[in-house]
Design an enzyme around this catalytic site. Structure first.
Site, mmCIF file in Angstrom:
data_model
loop_
_atom_site.group_PDB
_atom_site.id
_atom_site.type_symbol
_atom_site.label_atom_id
_atom_site.label_comp_id
_atom_site.label_asym_id
_atom_site.label_seq_id
_atom_site.Cartn_x
_atom_site.Cartn_y
_atom_site.Cartn_z
ATOM 1 N N ILE A 1 -60.681 49.595 -21.717
ATOM 2 C CA ILE A 1 -61.036 49.655 -23.137
ATOM 3 C C ILE A 1 -60.259 48.633 -23.968
ATOM 4 O O ILE A 1 -60.690 48.222 -25.044
ATOM 5 C CB ILE A 1 -60.798 51.101 -23.659
ATOM 6 C CG1 ILE A 1 -61.623 51.389 -24.888
ATOM 7 C CG2 ILE A 1 -59.335 51.377 -23.934
ATOM 8 C CD1 ILE A 1 -61.702 52.865 -25.235
ATOM 9 N N ASN B 1 -49.700 49.596 -11.888
ATOM 10 C CA ASN B 1 -48.400 50.005 -12.423
ATOM 11 C C ASN B 1 -47.987 51.393 -11.925
ATOM 12 O O ASN B 1 -48.840 52.258 -11.711
ATOM 13 C CB ASN B 1 -48.455 50.007 -13.954
ATOM 14 C CG ASN B 1 -48.622 48.604 -14.509
ATOM 15 O OD1 ASN B 1 -47.955 47.676 -14.079
ATOM 16 N ND2 ASN B 1 -49.530 48.436 -15.464
ATOM 17 N N GLN C 1 -46.191 52.833 -16.097
ATOM 18 C CA GLN C 1 -47.585 53.285 -15.921
ATOM 19 C C GLN C 1 -47.947 54.143 -17.128
ATOM 20 O O GLN C 1 -47.421 55.243 -17.310
ATOM 21 C CB GLN C 1 -47.713 54.098 -14.622
ATOM 22 C CG GLN C 1 -49.133 54.598 -14.365
ATOM 23 C CD GLN C 1 -49.240 55.431 -13.075
ATOM 24 O OE1 GLN C 1 -48.250 55.585 -12.337
ATOM 25 N NE2 GLN C 1 -50.400 55.981 -12.829
ATOM 26 N N HIS D 1 -54.663 53.987 -10.934
ATOM 27 C CA HIS D 1 -55.724 53.017 -11.252
ATOM 28 C C HIS D 1 -55.294 51.623 -10.857
ATOM 29 O O HIS D 1 -54.148 51.228 -11.052
ATOM 30 C CB HIS D 1 -56.121 53.061 -12.733
ATOM 31 C CG HIS D 1 -54.971 52.945 -13.682
ATOM 32 N ND1 HIS D 1 -54.112 53.996 -13.938
ATOM 33 C CD2 HIS D 1 -54.528 51.914 -14.428
ATOM 34 C CE1 HIS D 1 -53.197 53.608 -14.797
ATOM 35 N NE2 HIS D 1 -53.420 52.340 -15.107
HETATM 36 P P1 AMP Z 1 -51.357 51.213 -17.128
HETATM 37 O O1 AMP Z 1 -50.241 50.651 -17.970
HETATM 38 O O2 AMP Z 1 -51.471 50.503 -15.818
HETATM 39 O O3 AMP Z 1 -51.231 52.711 -16.996
HETATM 40 O O4 AMP Z 1 -52.680 50.872 -17.911
HETATM 41 C C1 AMP Z 1 -53.559 51.839 -18.416
HETATM 42 C C2 AMP Z 1 -54.805 51.107 -18.827
HETATM 43 O O5 AMP Z 1 -55.803 52.075 -19.129
HETATM 44 C C3 AMP Z 1 -54.633 50.221 -20.078
HETATM 45 O O6 AMP Z 1 -54.988 48.882 -19.751
HETATM 46 C C4 AMP Z 1 -55.584 50.860 -21.089
HETATM 47 O O7 AMP Z 1 -56.218 49.913 -21.935
HETATM 48 C C5 AMP Z 1 -56.579 51.580 -20.184
HETATM 49 N N1 AMP Z 1 -57.250 52.720 -20.802
HETATM 50 C C6 AMP Z 1 -56.685 53.770 -21.448
HETATM 51 N N2 AMP Z 1 -57.630 54.626 -21.890
HETATM 52 C C7 AMP Z 1 -58.817 54.118 -21.490
HETATM 53 C C8 AMP Z 1 -60.188 54.540 -21.654
HETATM 54 N N3 AMP Z 1 -60.512 55.666 -22.303
HETATM 55 N N4 AMP Z 1 -61.153 53.757 -21.120
HETATM 56 C C9 AMP Z 1 -60.850 52.615 -20.478
HETATM 57 N N5 AMP Z 1 -59.584 52.166 -20.296
HETATM 58 C C10 AMP Z 1 -58.579 52.896 -20.804
#
Ligand code: AMP
Length: 122
Positions: A31, A86, A91, A97
């Site tokens: 997102i 991460n 994370q 993910h």
């Molecule tokens: P991380 O720091 O690896 O946990 O990254 C989490 C990722 O999830 C970030 O890049 C956010 O932009 C993404 N994210 C969080 N909420 C959503 C959502 N509802 N839909 C798509 N991506 C998301």
């Protein structure tokens, strides 16, 4: 996991721009993309991180990441890509993910909707 945003996406309670789905995993556009076409692959079952994820499932996700990264680079006309994942305090979302982030020599500034259209077009 009631409060997990990615579990809510799996259950359809929060919408996403879906790129791929099977019984084990879901891939959708981030997102808040680092670069246009930034995709996340998540297991459907709630799993915290690289240490806790089942190895067979991880292997399925990596196999799918190979296929999707080629597809994304092709459709987005990117110059390459970066894969990150991460863990721990860095994370943000506590549901495993894998990030696939296409990279561009000349920066691309297209919207989430345009990136979705490009990646999903036949
Ligand atoms: P991380 O720091 O690896 O946990 O990254 C989490 C990722 O999830 C970030 O890049 C956010 O932009 C993404 N994210 C969080 N909420 C959503 C959502 N509802 N839909 C798509 N991506 C998301």
């Amino acid at each position: 996991m009631d409060n997990c945003v990615f579990c809510k996406i799996v259950k359809g309670e929060i919408s996403c721009k879906k790129i791929f789905e099977d019984n084990d995993m879901l891939a959708f556009l981030d997102i808040n993309p680092f670069k246009p076409g930034h995709v996340l692959i998540i297991p459907k079952e709630h799993t915290l991180d690289f240490q806790s994820i089942d190895e067979e499932l991880l292997s399925k996700i990596i196999k799918r990441a190979k296929i999707l990264s080629t597809h994304i680079v092709d459709k987005m006309n990117a110059d390459g890509y970066t894969i990150i994942q991460n863990n721990g305090n860095v994370q943000e979302v506590k549901h495993y993910h894998l990030h696939i982030i296409p990279k561009y020599i000349k920066d691309s500034t297209i919207s989430l909707d345009e990136a979705f259209k490009k990646i999903t077009e036949e």
